[in-house]
Scaffold this motif. Structure first.
Motif, mmCIF file in Angstrom:
data_model
loop_
_atom_site.group_PDB
_atom_site.id
_atom_site.type_symbol
_atom_site.label_atom_id
_atom_site.label_comp_id
_atom_site.label_asym_id
_atom_site.label_seq_id
_atom_site.Cartn_x
_atom_site.Cartn_y
_atom_site.Cartn_z
ATOM 1 N N SER A 148 0.839 -1.194 0.000
ATOM 2 C CA SER A 148 0.000 0.000 0.000
ATOM 3 C C SER A 148 0.873 1.244 0.000
ATOM 4 N N PRO A 149 0.525 2.246 -0.813
ATOM 5 C CA PRO A 149 1.314 3.484 -0.828
ATOM 6 C C PRO A 149 0.867 4.478 0.232
ATOM 7 N N VAL A 150 -0.211 4.150 0.980
ATOM 8 C CA VAL A 150 -0.734 5.085 1.976
ATOM 9 C C VAL A 150 -0.806 4.414 3.339
ATOM 10 N N GLN A 151 -0.631 5.215 4.377
ATOM 11 C CA GLN A 151 -0.620 4.692 5.743
ATOM 12 C C GLN A 151 -1.951 4.036 6.113
ATOM 13 N N GLN A 152 -3.046 4.564 5.552
ATOM 14 C CA GLN A 152 -4.367 4.025 5.882
ATOM 15 C C GLN A 152 -4.551 2.594 5.387
ATOM 16 N N GLY A 153 -3.680 2.134 4.505
ATOM 17 C CA GLY A 153 -3.790 0.780 3.983
ATOM 18 C C GLY A 153 -2.900 -0.231 4.682
ATOM 19 N N PHE A 154 -2.073 0.223 5.637
ATOM 20 C CA PHE A 154 -1.099 -0.676 6.270
ATOM 21 C C PHE A 154 -1.769 -1.784 7.079
ATOM 22 N N ILE A 155 -2.875 -1.459 7.751
ATOM 23 C CA ILE A 155 -3.556 -2.488 8.542
ATOM 24 C C ILE A 155 -4.081 -3.588 7.624
ATOM 25 N N THR A 156 -4.601 -3.179 6.477
ATOM 26 C CA THR A 156 -5.116 -4.152 5.505
ATOM 27 C C THR A 156 -4.006 -5.056 4.996
ATOM 28 N N THR A 157 -2.906 -4.471 4.600
ATOM 29 C CA THR A 157 -1.813 -5.284 4.069
ATOM 30 C C THR A 157 -1.324 -6.291 5.099
ATOM 31 N N GLN A 158 -1.266 -5.876 6.358
ATOM 32 C CA GLN A 158 -0.808 -6.794 7.403
ATOM 33 C C GLN A 158 -1.773 -7.964 7.557
ATOM 34 N N LYS A 159 -3.081 -7.674 7.568
ATOM 35 C CA LYS A 159 -4.082 -8.732 7.704
ATOM 36 C C LYS A 159 -4.028 -9.696 6.525
ATOM 37 N N TRP A 160 -4.037 -9.145 5.337
ATOM 38 C CA TRP A 160 -4.089 -9.994 4.145
ATOM 39 C C TRP A 160 -2.788 -10.762 3.929
ATOM 40 N N ASN A 161 -1.674 -10.149 4.236
ATOM 41 C CA ASN A 161 -0.397 -10.832 4.056
ATOM 42 C C ASN A 161 -0.186 -11.951 5.073
ATOM 43 N N ASP A 162 -0.891 -11.870 6.197
ATOM 44 C CA ASP A 162 -0.798 -12.942 7.189
ATOM 45 C C ASP A 162 -1.618 -14.172 6.788
ATOM 46 N N ASN A 163 -2.514 -13.989 5.829
ATOM 47 C CA ASN A 163 -3.361 -15.099 5.375
ATOM 48 C C ASN A 163 -2.658 -15.820 4.224
ATOM 49 N N LYS A 164 -1.701 -16.673 4.550
ATOM 50 C CA LYS A 164 -0.880 -17.328 3.533
ATOM 51 C C LYS A 164 -1.693 -18.257 2.637
ATOM 52 N N ALA A 165 -2.685 -18.919 3.208
ATOM 53 C CA ALA A 165 -3.500 -19.834 2.407
ATOM 54 C C ALA A 165 -4.259 -19.083 1.321
ATOM 55 N N GLU A 166 -4.798 -17.926 1.697
ATOM 56 C CA GLU A 166 -5.534 -17.126 0.714
ATOM 57 C C GLU A 166 -4.601 -16.601 -0.371
ATOM 58 N N LEU A 167 -3.413 -16.189 0.001
ATOM 59 C CA LEU A 167 -2.435 -15.723 -0.987
ATOM 60 C C LEU A 167 -2.073 -16.823 -1.968
ATOM 61 N N GLU A 168 -1.939 -18.042 -1.476
ATOM 62 C CA GLU A 168 -1.639 -19.160 -2.363
ATOM 63 C C GLU A 168 -2.806 -19.432 -3.315
ATOM 64 N N ASN A 169 -4.025 -19.260 -2.820
ATOM 65 C CA ASN A 169 -5.186 -19.414 -3.687
ATOM 66 C C ASN A 169 -5.182 -18.378 -4.809
ATOM 67 N N TYR A 170 -4.846 -17.151 -4.460
ATOM 68 C CA TYR A 170 -4.776 -16.098 -5.471
ATOM 69 C C TYR A 170 -3.672 -16.382 -6.486
ATOM 70 N N LYS A 171 -2.539 -16.864 -5.993
ATOM 71 C CA LYS A 171 -1.441 -17.201 -6.897
ATOM 72 C C LYS A 171 -1.880 -18.251 -7.913
ATOM 73 N N GLN A 172 -2.603 -19.260 -7.436
ATOM 74 C CA GLN A 172 -3.105 -20.305 -8.318
ATOM 75 C C GLN A 172 -4.099 -19.740 -9.326
ATOM 76 N N TYR A 173 -4.985 -18.892 -8.848
ATOM 77 C CA TYR A 173 -5.987 -18.312 -9.745
ATOM 78 C C TYR A 173 -5.331 -17.474 -10.833
ATOM 79 N N TYR A 174 -4.451 -16.546 -10.438
ATOM 80 C CA TYR A 174 -3.879 -15.626 -11.415
ATOM 81 C C TYR A 174 -2.873 -16.298 -12.338
ATOM 82 N N SER A 175 -2.202 -17.351 -11.879
ATOM 83 C CA SER A 175 -1.199 -18.015 -12.702
ATOM 84 C C SER A 175 -1.805 -19.070 -13.628
#
Length: 344
Positions: A148-175
């Motif tokens: 996130s380029p803005v401070q208001q988005g830092f909480i979101t990035t931390q939450k979403w980046n901690d969800n490794k399973a969801e990130l792997e799902n997105y990687k599979q979808y986009y790839s």
């Protein structure tokens, strides 16, 4: 009045090269006469599906998708987008709190999808968010993390980046999955998506002291370049390039405005150069089409009105479009830890 030369140059074949599948979600806070949530699906920048929170139903926008998928497909799309609607309503409120806003019209947007080069086989995905026309979040697929380029988005990035399973799902979808759907859609719409329609090009001017606009409309596919020449040389000064906009018939239009004085226009030879795929057409106009007479054909009038109406809608919705390599990049906000959406 001196003649103006309009050049239409050829490019590469319409169906070869990079193709894209994109979904654009737009959420709007209450207070205006506009759906709270809209979703548009596009193949090669052409709309093939639509959903809004007024109808609560995903619908086809092209014959090729209507003829190749059944009721189960639309039921699945509808249910997923109903869920996204609720997510966006929540995210608008959260974003307003983050930015210390208690009233006013605000927008959240998201654009995600993939590109595939049918010549090299290269593919990539993208997932981008923002708020009120400013970047908010971007998924970095190489690093597999949100930034996130803005401070208001830092909480979101931390939450979403901690969800490794969801990130792997997105990687599979986009790839993989996104590209598979893109290839399927290209096959469904092959006869329509392979078509090439050359643009109609006109120079428009309100009066002799007004800027001159080069208007290209009715072309397909969407790839087009509009530039200006002055006395046979490339001219880049005092030029305002408009956004690519869709027509109701599935074709596209785009404008470029040249701001020069009447004296400079009279003393020099300016030409508008429109590059599109497939054909080379050379057209010469004896005079610029203006509002002072009957020289503007009804098709041009309708096209310009359509542009004006669409720009009003886009402006109200806060739909910000960035013409970049990945296509247009809208904006959206999100932060209750939920970034779900229909992914087909």
């Amino acid at each position: 009045m001196r003649s103006v030369v309009l050049l239409l140059l050829g490019a590469q074949l319409a169906y070869a090269g990079t193709h894209s599948l994109k979904y654009v979600y737009t959420g709007v806070s209450r207070g205006i006469d506009f759906p709270e949530f809209t979703a548009v699906g596009m193949v090669d920048d052409g709309q093939f599906m639509y959903f809004d929170s007024n109808s609560m139903k995903a619908v086809p926008k092209t014959e090729w998708i209507r003829q190749n998928v059944g009721a189960d497909y639309w039921d699945s799309q509808t249910q997923g987008l109903i869920g996204s609607h609720q997510t966006f309503k929540n995210n608008i409120q959260i974003a307003m709190e983050r930015f210390n806003q208690s009233k006013g019209v605000h927008t959240v947007q998201r654009m995600y999808g993939c590109e595939w080069d049918d010549e090299t086989g290269a593919a990539n995905g993208f997932d981008q968010y923002g708020y009120d026309g400013e970047d908010f979040l971007t998924l970095d697929l190489k690093e597999l993390r949100y930034i996130s380029p803005v401070q208001q988005g830092f909480i979101t990035t931390q939450k979403w980046n901690d969800n490794k399973a969801e990130l792997e799902n997105y990687k599979q979808y986009y790839s993989t999955q996104c590209t598979e759907w893109l290839k399927k859609y290209l096959q469904y719409g092959k006869s329509s998506l392979e078509k090439t329609v050359s643009p109609q090009v006109s120079l428009l001017q309100k009066d002799p002291s007004s800027p001159v606009t080069c208007h290209a409309t009715g072309f397909y596919p969407s790839g087009v370049t509009i530039s200006w020449m002055k006395n046979g040389q490339d001219h880049h000064e005092d030029v305002d390039l408009g956004e690519l906009l869709p027509n109701e018939d599935g074709t596209f239009q785009k404008m470029s405005t040249l701001r020069v004085t009447p004296d400079e226009w009279k003393k020099n030879k300016f030409s508008c150069v429109v590059e599109h795929q497939g054909k080379t057409v050379r057209e010469t106009e004896d005079e610029i089409r203006t509002n002072n007479g009957d020289s503007v054909p009804i098709g041009i009038i309708v096209g310009v009105v359509a542009v004006a109406v669409l720009l009003v809608v886009i402006g109200v919705a806060g739909f910000v479009v960035y013409q970049k390599k990945k296509g247009f990049k809208p904006v959206s906000a999100s932060d209750d830890g939920s970034n779900s959406s229909a992914r087909t």
